[in-house]
Write a protein that holds these residues in place. Structure first.
Motif, PDB file in Angstrom:
ATOM      1  N   GLY A   1      -1.112  -0.011  -0.632  1.00 12.15           N
ATOM      2  CA  GLY A   1      -1.604   1.325  -0.309  1.00 12.15           C
ATOM      3  C   GLY A   1      -0.801   1.977   0.803  1.00 12.15           C
ATOM      4  O   GLY A   1      -0.475   3.172   0.739  1.00 12.15           O
ATOM      5  N   TYR A   2      -0.445   1.196   1.826  1.00 10.73           N
ATOM      6  CA  TYR A   2       0.358   1.736   2.931  1.00 10.73           C
ATOM      7  C   TYR A   2       1.730   2.188   2.454  1.00 10.73           C
ATOM      8  O   TYR A   2       2.204   3.279   2.808  1.00 10.73           O
ATOM      9  CB  TYR A   2       0.504   0.667   4.017  1.00 10.73           C
ATOM     10  N   VAL A   3       2.383   1.366   1.643  1.00  8.94           N
ATOM     11  CA  VAL A   3       3.712   1.708   1.141  1.00  8.94           C
ATOM     12  C   VAL A   3       3.650   2.939   0.249  1.00  8.94           C
ATOM     13  O   VAL A   3       4.535   3.809   0.307  1.00  8.94           O
ATOM     14  CB  VAL A   3       4.313   0.505   0.377  1.00  8.94           C
ATOM     15  N   TYR A   4       2.593   3.057  -0.542  1.00 12.45           N
ATOM     16  CA  TYR A   4       2.477   4.197  -1.462  1.00 12.45           C
ATOM     17  C   TYR A   4       2.219   5.504  -0.716  1.00 12.45           C
ATOM     18  O   TYR A   4       2.904   6.511  -0.953  1.00 12.45           O
ATOM     19  CB  TYR A   4       1.351   3.936  -2.463  1.00 12.45           C
TER      20      TYR A   4
ATOM     21  N   TRP B   1       3.920  -4.919  -4.461  1.00 12.43           N
ATOM     22  CA  TRP B   1       2.854  -5.574  -3.697  1.00 12.43           C
ATOM     23  C   TRP B   1       1.538  -5.549  -4.461  1.00 12.43           C
ATOM     24  O   TRP B   1       0.722  -6.474  -4.321  1.00 12.43           O
ATOM     25  CB  TRP B   1       2.709  -4.916  -2.331  1.00 12.43           C
TER      26      TRP B   1
ATOM     27  N   ALA C   1       1.892   6.043   2.937  1.00 13.52           N
ATOM     28  CA  ALA C   1       2.574   6.311   4.207  1.00 13.52           C
ATOM     29  C   ALA C   1       4.089   6.351   4.059  1.00 13.52           C
ATOM     30  O   ALA C   1       4.759   7.159   4.724  1.00 13.52           O
ATOM     31  CB  ALA C   1       2.180   5.256   5.244  1.00 13.52           C
ATOM     32  N   LEU C   2       4.650   5.498   3.213  1.00  6.97           N
ATOM     33  CA  LEU C   2       6.104   5.441   3.072  1.00  6.97           C
ATOM     34  C   LEU C   2       6.599   6.167   1.818  1.00  6.97           C
ATOM     35  O   LEU C   2       7.812   6.254   1.610  1.00  6.97           O
ATOM     36  CB  LEU C   2       6.565   3.978   3.031  1.00  6.97           C
TER      37      LEU C   2
ATOM     38  N   GLY D   1      -3.746  -3.898   0.515  1.00  2.00           N
ATOM     39  CA  GLY D   1      -3.651  -2.951   1.624  1.00  2.00           C
ATOM     40  C   GLY D   1      -2.213  -2.541   1.890  1.00  2.00           C
ATOM     41  O   GLY D   1      -1.921  -1.365   2.154  1.00  2.00           O
ATOM     42  N   LEU D   2      -1.285  -3.507   1.822  1.00  2.00           N
ATOM     43  CA  LEU D   2       0.137  -3.203   2.013  1.00  2.00           C
ATOM     44  C   LEU D   2       0.628  -2.259   0.922  1.00  2.00           C
ATOM     45  O   LEU D   2       1.399  -1.328   1.193  1.00  2.00           O
ATOM     46  CB  LEU D   2       0.949  -4.500   2.002  1.00  2.00           C
TER      47      LEU D   2
ATOM     48  N   ALA E   1       5.312  -0.023  -3.730  1.00  2.00           N
ATOM     49  CA  ALA E   1       3.877  -0.305  -3.778  1.00  2.00           C
ATOM     50  C   ALA E   1       3.522  -1.125  -5.017  1.00  2.00           C
ATOM     51  O   ALA E   1       2.661  -2.007  -4.963  1.00  2.00           O
ATOM     52  CB  ALA E   1       3.092   1.003  -3.755  1.00  2.00           C
TER      53      ALA E   1
ATOM     54  N   PRO F   1       9.099  -3.941   3.827  1.00  2.00           N
ATOM     55  CA  PRO F   1       7.968  -3.206   3.256  1.00  2.00           C
ATOM     56  C   PRO F   1       8.281  -2.590   1.894  1.00  2.00           C
ATOM     57  O   PRO F   1       7.429  -2.575   1.009  1.00  2.00           O
ATOM     58  CB  PRO F   1       7.683  -2.127   4.291  1.00  2.00           C
TER      59      PRO F   1
END
Length: 365
Positions: free
Chosen positions: A298-301, A313, A303-304, A295-296, A310, A358
């Protein structure tokens, strides 16, 4: 039972958990043939202290049609000179020295290579102190452990993949599991803070201007590193062809390694700590860790917008999935931890969170 094994536990000592119908010497081992009267974990927890107090290591084996207890005299560790450990450490000095020349922008074949020695000391120092924390606490609890094995990896930013120790035998209780698991991160964090502070106080180095279109690697700064820089009143970045001492990156390595090792799963330090704190019930929670890392990623890829971060992680999601499959340590004694150790666990995990970033790595250019 032969005279050589006369001090081994008698079959009747196991009668409550294991019905013994034969005892056979097989080389250096004493094999108890019989039928278990309890589940395997209870059998091991009951049998281990009986053999341990008499100087034996015991394991449970499944053989065709039967279960056996295999006992052998505990071996003294550290008798032979650790040639492999020394050779790997020397090779890692060379690979980290080469990596350091890239940070200091010096010719690795010139005498200027000595300028990279502080980088070698920083990287190997934080990694070595971490592993020696495990090693010394293992010896304290009479758990057989090897000296650290450094892993040289040439042509990488730090020249090494870290260091590991190997432990054999049974973990006696949750206190030993906790102490050994937490000793590495605590010792490593102390070394990391010292290395980071020293690096920030060293003068900046000159860096040549990068040619147009050059791809470079940027590293994120964890809260702990930013906090040390703030306390010392030192910058984490310079302009005009200057950069912080590469020794600071040694501290960064220590923080990143600490966070990864404190992931609460499997044979990682965090897995040992959480298994010691919560007991067998934690094994049902550990499988959530890989999902959290995916999930982290996916968020880094998304959202960030940091594909490289990504990837880190995502890779660790796969690694921790393997750790979940392999499982964690099972101490022979499940007595809960005392309040002091619970406090140490909380503080250690909090400091581990201060090492989190992150986006640890980002490709720039």
């Amino acid at each position: 039972m032969s005279a050589e094994f006369s001090d081994a536990p008698a079959p009747r000592a196991l009668s409550s958990v294991f019905y013994v119908y034969d005892v056979v010497r097989e080389g250096d081992e004493l094999v108890y043939y019989g039928e278990p009267l309890v589940d395997q974990r209870t059998l091991h927890q009951t049998a281990w202290p009986l053999f341990d107090e008499r100087g034996y290591e015991v394991s449970i084996e499944s053989r065709p049609g039967e279960t056996v207890l295999v006992a052998e005299p505990a071996r003294e560790s550290g008798a032979a000179f650790p040639w492999t450990n020394v050779a790997l450490a020397v090779l890692t000095v060379l690979t980290t020295l080469y990596a350091g020349t890239q940070w200091y922008h010096v010719d690795p074949l010139s005498l200027d290579v000595v300028r990279a020695l502080p980088f070698v000391a920083a990287v190997m120092g934080v990694l070595g102190v971490h592993e020696f924390g495990h090693y010394l606490m293992s010896r304290y609890h009479d758990v057989d452990a090897s000296l650290p094995y450094f892993i040289p990896i040439p042509f990488t930013p730090i020249g090494t993949l870290g260091a590991v120790i190997k432990m054999k035998g049974v973990m006696p209780d949750r206190k030993a599991l906790f102490d050994i698991g937490v000793a590495g991160p605590v010792a490593g964090l102390v070394a990391t803070i010292v290395v980071s502070a020293v690096g920030l106080l060293l003068p900046p180095i000159s860096v040549p201007a990068a040619p147009a279109g050059t791809v470079s690697i940027a590293f994120g700064n964890p809260p702990l590193l930013r906090g040390i820089a703030w306390l010392l009143g030192q910058p984490l970045a310079y302009g005009d062809g200057l950069a912080v001492s590469p020794v600071v990156f040694g501290g960064w390595v220590g923080m990143f390694v600490t966070f990864l090792n404190l992931l609460p799963v499997g044979q990682l330090d965090g897995g040992h700590v959480m298994r010691a704190v919560f007991g067998p019930s934690y094994e049902r929670v550990a499988p959530l860790v890989p999902g959290a890392l995916f999930g982290l990623a996916g968020y880094v890829y998304f959202a960030l917008d940091a594909p490289n971060g990504a990837t880190v992680w995502l890779m660790w999601g796969v690694i921790t999935s393997v750790f979940v499959f392999v499982g964690t340590a099972h101490p022979a004694n499940e007595e809960p931890l005392d309040r002091k150790r619970l406090v140490v666990a909380g503080v250690t995990l909090l400091l581990g969170l201060l090492c989190f970033m992150p986006v640890p790595i980002r490709i720039v250019g």
